[in-house]
Write a protein that holds these residues in place. Structure first.
Motif, PDB file in Angstrom:
ATOM      1  N   CYS A  49      26.874  49.565 -22.990  1.00 21.12           N
ATOM      2  CA  CYS A  49      26.140  50.223 -21.923  1.00 21.12           C
ATOM      3  C   CYS A  49      26.724  49.740 -20.594  1.00 21.12           C
ATOM      4  CB  CYS A  49      24.652  49.886 -21.989  1.00 21.12           C
ATOM      5  SG  CYS A  49      23.668  50.650 -20.670  1.00 21.12           S
ATOM      6  N   ILE A  50      27.365  50.646 -19.865  1.00 18.67           N
ATOM      7  CA  ILE A  50      28.065  50.243 -18.645  1.00 18.67           C
ATOM      8  C   ILE A  50      27.149  50.226 -17.428  1.00 18.67           C
ATOM      9  CG2 ILE A  50      30.282  51.067 -19.491  1.00 18.67           C
ATOM     10  CD1 ILE A  50      29.874  53.548 -17.696  1.00 18.67           C
ATOM     11  N   GLY A  51      25.929  50.750 -17.570  1.00 25.47           N
ATOM     12  CA  GLY A  51      24.993  50.760 -16.458  1.00 25.47           C
ATOM     13  C   GLY A  51      23.944  51.828 -16.630  1.00 25.47           C
ATOM     14  N   VAL A  52      22.989  51.813 -15.702  1.00 26.79           N
ATOM     15  CA  VAL A  52      21.884  52.763 -15.772  1.00 26.79           C
ATOM     16  C   VAL A  52      21.615  53.338 -14.382  1.00 26.79           C
ATOM     17  CG1 VAL A  52      20.834  51.511 -17.686  1.00 26.79           C
ATOM     18  CG2 VAL A  52      20.074  51.035 -15.348  1.00 26.79           C
ATOM     19  N   HIS A  53      20.882  54.447 -14.390  1.00 29.75           N
ATOM     20  CA  HIS A  53      20.441  55.047 -13.130  1.00 29.75           C
ATOM     21  C   HIS A  53      19.028  55.559 -13.340  1.00 29.75           C
ATOM     22  CE1 HIS A  53      20.865  57.089  -9.226  1.00 29.75           C
ATOM     23  NE2 HIS A  53      20.111  58.032  -9.771  1.00 29.75           N
ATOM     24  N   THR A  54      18.118  55.194 -12.445  1.00 25.82           N
ATOM     25  CA  THR A  54      16.739  55.647 -12.542  1.00 25.82           C
ATOM     26  C   THR A  54      16.109  55.648 -11.161  1.00 25.82           C
ATOM     27  OG1 THR A  54      14.569  55.210 -13.544  1.00 25.82           O
ATOM     28  CG2 THR A  54      15.920  53.299 -13.020  1.00 25.82           C
ATOM     29  N   ARG A  55      15.100  56.487 -10.978  1.00 24.15           N
ATOM     30  CA  ARG A  55      14.376  56.523  -9.709  1.00 24.15           C
ATOM     31  C   ARG A  55      13.263  55.490  -9.667  1.00 24.15           C
ATOM     32  NH1 ARG A  55      12.528  62.593  -8.592  1.00 24.15           N
ATOM     33  NH2 ARG A  55      11.271  62.061 -10.416  1.00 24.15           N
ATOM     34  N   SER A  56      12.878  54.960 -10.822  1.00 28.34           N
ATOM     35  CA  SER A  56      11.730  54.073 -10.913  1.00 28.34           C
ATOM     36  C   SER A  56      12.168  52.607 -10.967  1.00 28.34           C
ATOM     37  CB  SER A  56      10.898  54.406 -12.154  1.00 28.34           C
ATOM     38  OG  SER A  56       9.922  53.416 -12.388  1.00 28.34           O
ATOM     39  N   ARG A  57      11.770  51.848  -9.958  1.00 30.12           N
ATOM     40  CA  ARG A  57      12.087  50.412  -9.949  1.00 30.12           C
ATOM     41  C   ARG A  57      11.370  49.696 -11.103  1.00 30.12           C
ATOM     42  NH1 ARG A  57      14.208  46.653  -6.711  1.00 30.12           N
ATOM     43  NH2 ARG A  57      13.381  44.518  -6.807  1.00 30.12           N
ATOM     44  N   LEU A  58      10.128  50.103 -11.380  1.00 29.96           N
ATOM     45  CA  LEU A  58       9.371  49.453 -12.441  1.00 29.96           C
ATOM     46  C   LEU A  58      10.021  49.648 -13.805  1.00 29.96           C
ATOM     47  CD1 LEU A  58       5.658  50.174 -11.416  1.00 29.96           C
ATOM     48  CD2 LEU A  58       6.862  47.985 -11.357  1.00 29.96           C
ATOM     49  N   SER A  59      10.469  50.877 -14.081  1.00 33.98           N
ATOM     50  CA  SER A  59      11.089  51.115 -15.386  1.00 33.98           C
ATOM     51  C   SER A  59      12.426  50.380 -15.481  1.00 33.98           C
ATOM     52  CB  SER A  59      11.271  52.610 -15.640  1.00 33.98           C
ATOM     53  OG  SER A  59      12.304  53.155 -14.841  1.00 33.98           O
ATOM     54  N   TYR A  60      13.147  50.278 -14.365  1.00 29.81           N
ATOM     55  CA  TYR A  60      14.418  49.532 -14.380  1.00 29.81           C
ATOM     56  C   TYR A  60      14.159  48.051 -14.644  1.00 29.81           C
ATOM     57  CZ  TYR A  60      18.689  47.250 -12.818  1.00 29.81           C
ATOM     58  OH  TYR A  60      19.816  46.460 -12.743  1.00 29.81           O
ATOM     59  N   GLU A  61      13.132  47.496 -14.005  1.00 27.83           N
ATOM     60  CA  GLU A  61      12.813  46.088 -14.242  1.00 27.83           C
ATOM     61  C   GLU A  61      12.406  45.857 -15.695  1.00 27.83           C
ATOM     62  OE1 GLU A  61       9.839  45.272 -11.326  1.00 27.83           O
ATOM     63  OE2 GLU A  61      11.301  44.962  -9.698  1.00 27.83           O
ATOM     64  N   ARG A  62      11.659  46.788 -16.258  1.00 24.83           N
ATOM     65  CA  ARG A  62      11.302  46.671 -17.685  1.00 24.83           C
ATOM     66  C   ARG A  62      12.551  46.742 -18.551  1.00 24.83           C
ATOM     67  NH1 ARG A  62       7.665  51.327 -20.134  1.00 24.83           N
ATOM     68  NH2 ARG A  62       9.644  52.428 -19.757  1.00 24.83           N
ATOM     69  N   PHE A  63      13.451  47.680 -18.231  1.00 23.25           N
ATOM     70  CA  PHE A  63      14.716  47.810 -18.965  1.00 23.25           C
ATOM     71  C   PHE A  63      15.465  46.476 -18.968  1.00 23.25           C
ATOM     72  CE2 PHE A  63      19.222  48.619 -19.319  1.00 23.25           C
ATOM     73  CZ  PHE A  63      19.330  49.619 -20.274  1.00 23.25           C
ATOM     74  N   CYS A  64      15.552  45.849 -17.796  1.00 28.03           N
ATOM     75  CA  CYS A  64      16.297  44.592 -17.685  1.00 28.03           C
ATOM     76  C   CYS A  64      15.646  43.464 -18.483  1.00 28.03           C
ATOM     77  CB  CYS A  64      16.441  44.192 -16.217  1.00 28.03           C
ATOM     78  SG  CYS A  64      17.586  45.238 -15.284  1.00 28.03           S
ATOM     79  N   GLY A  65      14.370  43.617 -18.811  1.00 25.33           N
ATOM     80  CA  GLY A  65      13.727  42.644 -19.674  1.00 25.33           C
ATOM     81  C   GLY A  65      14.261  42.681 -21.098  1.00 25.33           C
ATOM     82  N   TYR A  66      14.884  43.781 -21.463  1.00 29.52           N
ATOM     83  CA  TYR A  66      15.477  43.928 -22.797  1.00 29.52           C
ATOM     84  C   TYR A  66      17.002  43.880 -22.768  1.00 29.52           C
ATOM     85  CZ  TYR A  66      10.800  45.481 -24.078  1.00 29.52           C
ATOM     86  OH  TYR A  66       9.450  45.536 -24.282  1.00 29.52           O
ATOM     87  N   LEU A  67      17.576  44.390 -21.680  1.00 33.34           N
ATOM     88  CA  LEU A  67      19.029  44.484 -21.585  1.00 33.34           C
ATOM     89  C   LEU A  67      19.394  44.459 -20.096  1.00 33.34           C
ATOM     90  CD1 LEU A  67      21.322  44.933 -23.694  1.00 33.34           C
ATOM     91  CD2 LEU A  67      21.222  47.372 -23.131  1.00 33.34           C
ATOM     92  N   ARG A  68      20.070  43.406 -19.667  1.00 35.10           N
ATOM     93  CA  ARG A  68      20.387  43.273 -18.247  1.00 35.10           C
ATOM     94  C   ARG A  68      21.657  44.058 -17.936  1.00 35.10           C
ATOM     95  NH1 ARG A  68      17.013  40.318 -15.669  1.00 35.10           N
ATOM     96  NH2 ARG A  68      18.284  40.538 -13.781  1.00 35.10           N
ATOM     97  N   LYS A  69      21.468  45.209 -17.283  1.00 36.19           N
ATOM     98  CA  LYS A  69      22.575  46.063 -16.892  1.00 36.19           C
ATOM     99  C   LYS A  69      22.403  46.458 -15.432  1.00 36.19           C
ATOM    100  CE  LYS A  69      24.567  46.093 -20.889  1.00 36.19           C
ATOM    101  NZ  LYS A  69      25.931  45.558 -21.099  1.00 36.19           N
TER     102      LYS A  69
END
Length: 287
Positions: A26-46
């Motif tokens: 996974c080379i990176g992510v894009h999202t409008r939601s800061r909360l969902s991105y922070e949750r994502f990083c709790g499982y996979l830091r990208k």
């Protein structure tokens, strides 16, 4: 496979985690939601990347937003992002065809839909049950889709894009309407004097037993009860005491049960007695 995620909800997060575990990057992510991105990083830091950086670097882009945003994301990518030729765009909607991603005919991308046929209540639950989940797949590169599903530990089924709404309707009936059926049963128990909390607690083991029967013997053999037996008098009693607002639903479900019952008896080399069959049909036909 180098992949990017657009939309870091439950599905996007679970897919990213399991695909990384399978050896993809996974080379990176894009999202409008800061909360969902922070949750994502709790499982996979990208890293959170702008689309103009994420898109040209990925072999595969997963668009795991809500259904209503998929088309607009594809329009944004088509109009503004530098696209890598041969790139694959994948969405995970059960109701939308893969070609909703193809905004322009000359786009040098492949479009694919991978729909997990499962109800994910949380990221943890999705990670627990993603392996073994069945997927409906359709699009340009279905072999790639099969490979991705295999890496996820899932089971792939090819579906017709033109009939995808019916596929999704079937999923809704099996999942969402199971909850509706439980609600109807609780209403009927309440009429018999059982409190709602107690009613659901008592019905769940029955429902689990029926699901077990479906797993063991399939359709139509798992059907039990008065219609399967041809006990028209019991059905007549149900209808005589039932709240009026529930009669039509009961009748519609009963007609389908009668169809299954006939199939079950045919497998056994049997048929309903003609008088019982006629009475059941008359009871279950809408007035």
């Amino acid at each position: 496979m180098k992949f990017g995620i657009i939309g870091t909800g439950i599905v996007g997060t679970a897919l990213a985690v399991r695909l990384e575990e399978a050896g993809h990057e996974c080379i990176g992510v894009h999202t409008r939601s800061r909360l969902s991105y922070e949750r994502f990083c709790g499982y996979l830091r990208k890293e959170h990347l702008p689309l103009e950086t994420l898109v040209p670097a990925a072999d595969v882009l997963f668009i795991t937003t809500q259904d209503g945003m998929i088309r607009s994301i594809a329009e944004t990518l088509s109009a503004n992002a530098p696209i890598k030729p041969g790139q694959v765009w994948i969405h995970c909607s059960g109701s939308l065809p893969s070609d909703i991603l193809r905004i322009k005919e000359n786009l040098p991308v492949h479009c694919l839909s991978l729909h997990p046929l499962q109800a994910f209540a949380s990221v943890e639950k999705a990670l627990d049950i993603l392996s073994g989940t069945h997927f409906g797949i359709e699009g340009d590169v279905e072999e790639l889709g099969e490979g991705i599903v295999k890496d996820l530990g899932g089971v792939a089924h090819h579906i017709l894009a033109s009939q995808k709404s019916l596929y999704h309707a079937g999923a809704v009936v099996a999942s969402n309407y199971l909850v509706v059926l439980a609600s109807l049963a609780v209403e009927l128990f309440a009429e018999a004097g059982i409190l709602s909390e107690d009613a659901l607690a008592s019905l769940l083991p029955l429902m689990r037993g029926t699901l077990f029967n479906l797993e063991q013997v399939g359709l139509p053999q798992a059907l039990t009860g008065p219609i399967a037996r041809g006990d028209a008098q019991v059905v007549q009693g149900h209808l005589a005491h039932m709240p009026r607002k529930l009669v039509e639903i009961y009748q519609a479900l009963g007609l389908k049960a009668l169809e299954l019952g006939e199939g079950k008896k045919a497998l056994q080399g049997l048929t309903y007695p003609s008088e019982e069959l006629s009475l059941l049909k008359s009871l279950l036909m809408k007035e």
